[in-house]
Design a protein around this motif. Sequence first.
Motif, PDB file in Angstrom:
ATOM      1  N   UNK A  33      40.377  37.528  27.261  1.00  0.00           N
ATOM      2  CA  UNK A  33      41.496  37.844  26.364  1.00  0.00           C
ATOM      3  C   UNK A  33      40.996  37.938  24.921  1.00  0.00           C
ATOM      4  N   UNK A  34      40.225  36.943  24.499  1.00  0.00           N
ATOM      5  CA  UNK A  34      39.716  36.917  23.119  1.00  0.00           C
ATOM      6  C   UNK A  34      38.815  38.115  22.861  1.00  0.00           C
ATOM      7  N   UNK A  35      37.951  38.424  23.809  1.00  0.00           N
ATOM      8  CA  UNK A  35      37.025  39.542  23.645  1.00  0.00           C
ATOM      9  C   UNK A  35      37.798  40.860  23.513  1.00  0.00           C
ATOM     10  N   UNK A  37      53.839  30.674  18.439  1.00  0.00           N
ATOM     11  CA  UNK A  37      55.176  31.259  18.302  1.00  0.00           C
ATOM     12  C   UNK A  37      55.720  31.792  19.622  1.00  0.00           C
ATOM     13  N   UNK A  38      54.930  31.748  20.684  1.00  0.00           N
ATOM     14  CA  UNK A  38      55.343  32.247  21.999  1.00  0.00           C
ATOM     15  C   UNK A  38      55.055  31.184  23.055  1.00  0.00           C
ATOM     16  N   UNK A  39      55.924  30.192  23.165  1.00  0.00           N
ATOM     17  CA  UNK A  39      55.656  29.061  24.064  1.00  0.00           C
ATOM     18  C   UNK A  39      55.422  29.451  25.531  1.00  0.00           C
ATOM     19  N   UNK A  40      56.128  30.492  26.033  1.00  0.00           N
ATOM     20  CA  UNK A  40      55.913  30.906  27.421  1.00  0.00           C
ATOM     21  C   UNK A  40      54.494  31.446  27.599  1.00  0.00           C
ATOM     22  N   UNK A  41      54.029  32.179  26.608  1.00  0.00           N
ATOM     23  CA  UNK A  41      52.660  32.707  26.652  1.00  0.00           C
ATOM     24  C   UNK A  41      51.654  31.563  26.586  1.00  0.00           C
ATOM     25  N   UNK A  42      51.933  30.570  25.750  1.00  0.00           N
ATOM     26  CA  UNK A  42      51.012  29.439  25.581  1.00  0.00           C
ATOM     27  C   UNK A  42      50.841  28.648  26.872  1.00  0.00           C
ATOM     28  N   UNK A  43      51.921  28.510  27.635  1.00  0.00           N
ATOM     29  CA  UNK A  43      51.838  27.783  28.907  1.00  0.00           C
ATOM     30  C   UNK A  43      50.869  28.481  29.855  1.00  0.00           C
ATOM     31  N   UNK A  44      50.980  29.799  29.973  1.00  0.00           N
ATOM     32  CA  UNK A  44      50.079  30.551  30.865  1.00  0.00           C
ATOM     33  C   UNK A  44      48.663  30.525  30.304  1.00  0.00           C
ATOM     34  N   UNK A  45      48.519  30.690  28.984  1.00  0.00           N
ATOM     35  CA  UNK A  45      47.207  30.629  28.336  1.00  0.00           C
ATOM     36  C   UNK A  45      46.497  29.323  28.687  1.00  0.00           C
ATOM     37  N   UNK A  46      47.211  28.215  28.534  1.00  0.00           N
ATOM     38  CA  UNK A  46      46.616  26.906  28.788  1.00  0.00           C
ATOM     39  C   UNK A  46      46.252  26.701  30.258  1.00  0.00           C
ATOM     40  N   UNK A  47      46.910  27.459  31.151  1.00  0.00           N
ATOM     41  CA  UNK A  47      46.682  27.307  32.582  1.00  0.00           C
ATOM     42  C   UNK A  47      45.588  28.249  33.112  1.00  0.00           C
ATOM     43  N   UNK A  48      45.043  29.107  32.257  1.00  0.00           N
ATOM     44  CA  UNK A  48      43.986  30.013  32.708  1.00  0.00           C
ATOM     45  C   UNK A  48      42.617  29.347  32.563  1.00  0.00           C
ATOM     46  N   UNK A  49      41.610  29.985  33.101  1.00  0.00           N
ATOM     47  CA  UNK A  49      40.245  29.463  33.029  1.00  0.00           C
ATOM     48  C   UNK A  49      39.606  29.817  31.680  1.00  0.00           C
ATOM     49  N   UNK A  50      38.551  29.116  31.280  1.00  0.00           N
ATOM     50  CA  UNK A  50      37.844  29.496  30.049  1.00  0.00           C
ATOM     51  C   UNK A  50      37.336  30.939  30.091  1.00  0.00           C
ATOM     52  N   UNK A  51      36.907  31.421  31.266  1.00  0.00           N
ATOM     53  CA  UNK A  51      36.433  32.805  31.386  1.00  0.00           C
ATOM     54  C   UNK A  51      37.578  33.775  31.118  1.00  0.00           C
ATOM     55  N   UNK A  73      52.912  39.041  25.205  1.00  0.00           N
ATOM     56  CA  UNK A  73      53.897  39.572  26.150  1.00  0.00           C
ATOM     57  C   UNK A  73      53.390  39.469  27.589  1.00  0.00           C
ATOM     58  N   UNK A  74      52.131  39.875  27.810  1.00  0.00           N
ATOM     59  CA  UNK A  74      51.576  39.829  29.168  1.00  0.00           C
ATOM     60  C   UNK A  74      51.476  38.390  29.668  1.00  0.00           C
ATOM     61  N   UNK A  75      50.992  37.495  28.817  1.00  0.00           N
ATOM     62  CA  UNK A  75      50.880  36.087  29.205  1.00  0.00           C
ATOM     63  C   UNK A  75      52.268  35.505  29.501  1.00  0.00           C
ATOM     64  N   UNK A  76      53.248  35.802  28.655  1.00  0.00           N
ATOM     65  CA  UNK A  76      54.608  35.282  28.855  1.00  0.00           C
ATOM     66  C   UNK A  76      55.205  35.768  30.174  1.00  0.00           C
ATOM     67  N   UNK A  77      54.777  36.955  30.622  1.00  0.00           N
ATOM     68  CA  UNK A  77      55.285  37.478  31.896  1.00  0.00           C
ATOM     69  C   UNK A  77      54.492  36.924  33.086  1.00  0.00           C
ATOM     70  N   UNK A  78      53.503  36.052  32.823  1.00  0.00           N
ATOM     71  CA  UNK A  78      52.742  35.408  33.888  1.00  0.00           C
ATOM     72  C   UNK A  78      51.392  36.032  34.179  1.00  0.00           C
ATOM     73  N   UNK A  79      51.033  37.052  33.438  1.00  0.00           N
ATOM     74  CA  UNK A  79      49.744  37.724  33.668  1.00  0.00           C
ATOM     75  C   UNK A  79      48.617  36.818  33.154  1.00  0.00           C
ATOM     76  N   UNK A  80      47.706  36.462  34.043  1.00  0.00           N
ATOM     77  CA  UNK A  80      46.639  35.517  33.703  1.00  0.00           C
ATOM     78  C   UNK A  80      45.343  36.199  33.270  1.00  0.00           C
ATOM     79  N   UNK A  81      45.187  37.470  33.592  1.00  0.00           N
ATOM     80  CA  UNK A  81      43.982  38.214  33.222  1.00  0.00           C
ATOM     81  C   UNK A  81      44.386  39.437  32.417  1.00  0.00           C
ATOM     82  N   UNK A  82      43.570  39.788  31.448  1.00  0.00           N
ATOM     83  CA  UNK A  82      43.856  40.958  30.633  1.00  0.00           C
ATOM     84  C   UNK A  82      43.622  42.214  31.467  1.00  0.00           C
ATOM     85  N   UNK A  83      44.538  43.159  31.336  1.00  0.00           N
ATOM     86  CA  UNK A  83      44.370  44.424  32.057  1.00  0.00           C
ATOM     87  C   UNK A  83      43.646  45.413  31.156  1.00  0.00           C
ATOM     88  N   UNK A  84      43.275  46.491  31.721  1.00  0.00           N
ATOM     89  CA  UNK A  84      42.786  47.636  30.924  1.00  0.00           C
ATOM     90  C   UNK A  84      41.584  47.294  30.044  1.00  0.00           C
TER      91      UNK A  84
END
Length: 188
Positions: A132-134, A113-127, A154-165
């Motif tokens: 993110x999943x963890x 439901x968030x195509x911008x987030x999906x693009x960044x998700x697909x471009x990140x590494x498995x780690x 939201x973070x992925x859609x804004x281009x953030x590739x790694x989870x913060x915090x």
Amino acid sequence: MEQSDTKSRFEAELLRPAKPGTDTPWAFIVLPKDASAKLPRRGRTTVEGSINGRSFQATLEPDGQLSHWLRINEELLETAGLNIGDMATFEIMSVAQEPEPEVPPDLLEALAEAPEARVVWDDTTPIARLDWIHWITSAKQSKTRAKRISDACDMLASGKRRVCCFDPSGYYSKALSAPKAADDPIPR
């Protein structure tokens, strides 16, 4: 780091969890600190190896003490001819390439439901995807999990590739830990 640099051999007692959470028996071990220190990361990491000569591949979980723990399912216990309480010989090393993590259905739905987030998700590494999943699955309440999924999109859609915090080792946040071992290794 070469894959062979991560190789360790050790013995450990197969512990019974105090709260197994399922009807299916399983055991666990906490890796010796020196074996864990050879691995490429303190968070979840996938290893290949053997238990009493029987091959396996598994994802180690962080124990919150800068080490890892390994869940040993009933099938591997049977294959290796082991019971809870037995001592076993382990040989492990990190995999050459982290496998793709299994994405929880609720996160998959949110990413769809968030195509911008999906693009960044697909471009990140498995780690990165694993982290993110963890972060999402470590939420203790469903309300927190839902918020984390929304925040992740939201973070992925804004281009953030790694989870913060999120401390993937559990050491600083104490959010992750090995199971507590039962006092009696053999269920009665």
